[in-house]
Design a protein around this motif. Structure first.
Motif, PDB file in Angstrom:
ATOM      1  N   ARG A  32      66.195  60.374  15.394  1.00 22.51           N
ATOM      2  CA  ARG A  32      64.812  60.491  15.853  1.00 22.51           C
ATOM      3  C   ARG A  32      63.839  59.750  14.947  1.00 22.51           C
ATOM      4  O   ARG A  32      62.744  59.357  15.376  1.00 22.51           O
ATOM      5  CB  ARG A  32      64.406  61.951  16.003  1.00 22.51           C
ATOM      6  CG  ARG A  32      64.398  62.757  14.734  1.00 22.51           C
ATOM      7  CD  ARG A  32      64.114  64.235  15.018  1.00 22.51           C
ATOM      8  NE  ARG A  32      62.883  64.418  15.760  1.00 22.51           N
ATOM      9  CZ  ARG A  32      62.709  65.260  16.766  1.00 22.51           C
ATOM     10  NH1 ARG A  32      63.712  66.025  17.161  1.00 22.51           N
ATOM     11  NH2 ARG A  32      61.564  65.361  17.372  1.00 22.51           N
ATOM     12  N   THR A  63      59.178  61.369  20.770  1.00 29.37           N
ATOM     13  CA  THR A  63      58.758  62.213  21.890  1.00 29.37           C
ATOM     14  C   THR A  63      58.530  61.377  23.144  1.00 29.37           C
ATOM     15  O   THR A  63      58.902  61.786  24.256  1.00 29.37           O
ATOM     16  CB  THR A  63      57.465  62.985  21.528  1.00 29.37           C
ATOM     17  OG1 THR A  63      57.708  63.766  20.356  1.00 29.37           O
ATOM     18  CG2 THR A  63      57.039  63.902  22.658  1.00 29.37           C
ATOM     19  N   ARG A 109      61.587  60.431  25.046  1.00 28.99           N
ATOM     20  CA  ARG A 109      62.195  61.551  25.775  1.00 28.99           C
ATOM     21  C   ARG A 109      61.423  61.887  27.046  1.00 28.99           C
ATOM     22  O   ARG A 109      61.802  62.796  27.771  1.00 28.99           O
ATOM     23  CB  ARG A 109      62.256  62.800  24.886  1.00 28.99           C
ATOM     24  CG  ARG A 109      62.874  62.580  23.512  1.00 28.99           C
ATOM     25  CD  ARG A 109      64.304  62.133  23.565  1.00 28.99           C
ATOM     26  NE  ARG A 109      65.217  63.214  23.899  1.00 28.99           N
ATOM     27  CZ  ARG A 109      66.530  63.097  23.979  1.00 28.99           C
ATOM     28  NH1 ARG A 109      67.100  61.925  23.758  1.00 28.99           N
ATOM     29  NH2 ARG A 109      67.294  64.124  24.294  1.00 28.99           N
TER      30      ARG A 109
END
Length: 469
Positions: A141, A325, A328
């Motif tokens: 990430r 984020t 996703r």
């Protein structure tokens, strides 16, 4: 005299009964029959037939004629082909211990015999946990901004006005992402030497395996030795500095087994090269197909652009890079990725070898025979995917049935880097559609195999900068 004959008769009857019972107890599989199919010519089997046409047509025709399990003889191997979700699960998941991964020795020599995907058992479990850990969602990430920077750098030369090979450019991008995941921020001199020698290994990987000087395979073997030397230098430097990095090399270096043993330099090198190999061509192939599919479907391209430009607009206003984020929350783009994985089926099948006689649905899979779950046949089966030859990302609005969609394999040998691959692809899609427009040059049809399927000639294309308006 009569009594002697009688006793001899009783003895022979008992002996025959014993042999019959013994055989039936010890060899129950001998009573099973092989699956239907053709073994082709002596020695060469059906290899010429396979390579004289699109391999997918060969397997599809076999399935249509014989059903979802059939035998053949290709590449010097007696094979059982399996084209159903249940069969794939049987071989790869529920009875995986009965089928070992198998690769030609010539390919093992180039990657390295200690690479995790050549093994099963404790060693494989240990290495897989290490690789999975370094490529997990938690681990990758923080790589998003670095991967975006690689995408920007890799595409700098696209707008020179020249026609480029999309596949070649995507391979450059994938290689750099692989280097990032394995080593973190590696020194330029090491990166260039790795790239130069790995490209020689890559070119020789699917060539005829001969030790004759000057052949691609011999050049690849020599380049592989140089790679080991380069990696040894990098490893020694890491050990001296006692760095506790969380990249793949760091995870491998800091690992100890239950006896306190660390991995040898040879094991480290083999697994690093194995991950580089697994990370490059397959991901690059998928991204090349995405470029083609978006080009061929203008309305879909506009939908992806709208989604990605909304993200880009927010980031530009706030001077922010692409975030984890945001990657996703790309539903349209993500469905395009999934459908591209299904349509292209880069890993069309996988090789396993039966470690014992195995019974499956009343058929015998003999010990030593190769067993090949046919992912592409499953992905293109109209029973599981309506109108399977149509590119339709909306089909993934509903999750596919279990074991019908396996773009990264399945079971203990499924690709441990699948999340990194998806992040890498989505990052490139974001960069591609927000910064460029393009046209495919020349033939827009045809597939070539090397060994993974890519559009003809690597999809020659011309790119332009997208206007900022």
């Amino acid at each position: 005299m009569v009594s002697t004959v009688f006793y001899v008769f009783i003895f022979l009857l008992a002996l025959l009964s014993y042999i019959f019972i013994k055989r039936n107890n010890r060899e129950p599989h001998k009573r099973l029959k092989l699956p239907p199919g053709s073994m082709g010519w002596p020695y060469i089997g059906e290899t010429l037939k396979l390579y004289s046409q699109d391999p997918n047509s060969f397997f599809a025709a076999k399935q249509k004629r014989y059903g979802e399990i059939f035998k053949t003889h290709i590449l010097g191997c007696k094979c059982i082909m399996l084209a159903s979700p249940e069969a794939a699960k049987f071989v790869l998941v529920t009875q995986a211990h009965l089928f070992k991964p198998t690769y030609p020795k010539s390919k093992e020599r180039l990657i390295g015999p200690s690479a995790l995907f050549f093994h099963q058992g404790d060693y494989h479990i240990r290495l897989r946990k290490l690789v999975q850990g370094s490529l997990s969602l938690v681990a990758i990430r923080n790589l998003v901004s670095d991967i975006q920077a690689i995408a920007v750098s890799a595409s700098d030369s696209w707008v020179s006005g020249q026609i480029i090979s999309t596949f070649h450019e995507m391979k450059r991008y994938s290689f750099e992402v692989g280097i990032l995941a394995i080593f973190g921020h590696l020194e330029e001199r090491y990166r260039e030497e790795l790239k130069k020698n790995y490209s020689i290994v890559d070119r020789g990987y699917n060539s005829f395996p001969t030790n004759i000087p000057g052949t691609p395979y011999k050049k690849a073997l020599l380049a592989r030795k140089r790679l080991s030397k380069i990696l040894s230098e990098i490893i020694s430097e890491r050990k001296e500095k006692r760095l506790l990095e969380k990249d793949l090399l760091g995870c491998l270096l800091n690992s100890k087994d239950e006896k306190g043993q660390v991995l040898t330099d040879e094991q480290l090198a083999d697994n690093i090269i194995g991950v580089l190999f697994a990370a490059q061509d397959t991901t690059a192939s998928v991204m090349t197909w995405i470029v083609k599919y978006l080009h061929d479907h203008p309305k879909l391209l506009e939908a992806v652009k709208a989604e990605q430009k909304e993200i880009g607009k927010f980031n530009d206003l706030n001077n922010l890079p692409l975030s984890w984020t945001q990657t996703r929350k790309m539903p349209v783009s993500y469905k395009v990725v999934l459908e591209s994985l299904r349509m292209a089926s880069i890993i069309s099948f996988t090789f396993r070898e039966a470690v014992d006689d195995v019974e499956y649905k009343g058929y015998l899979i003999p010990k030593g025979w190769k067993v090949m779950p046919l992912f592409r046949n499953i992905h293109h089966n109209p029973e599981f995917f309506t109108d399977p030859q149509k590119f339709d990302p909306s089909r993934f609005e509903v999750p596919p049935k279990p074991n019908t969609f396996m773009p990264f394999g399945s079971g203990v040998h499924a690709c441990p880097g699948n999340e990194l691959a998806k992040l890498e692809i989505l990052t490139m899609v974001h960069h591609l559609v927000t910064k460029f427009r393009w046209e495919v040059v020349g033939s827009e049809s045809g597939i070539q195999y090397g060994p993974f399927p890519v559009p003809q000639e690597g999809l020659p294309a011309r790119f332009w900068r997208e206007s900022s308006s």
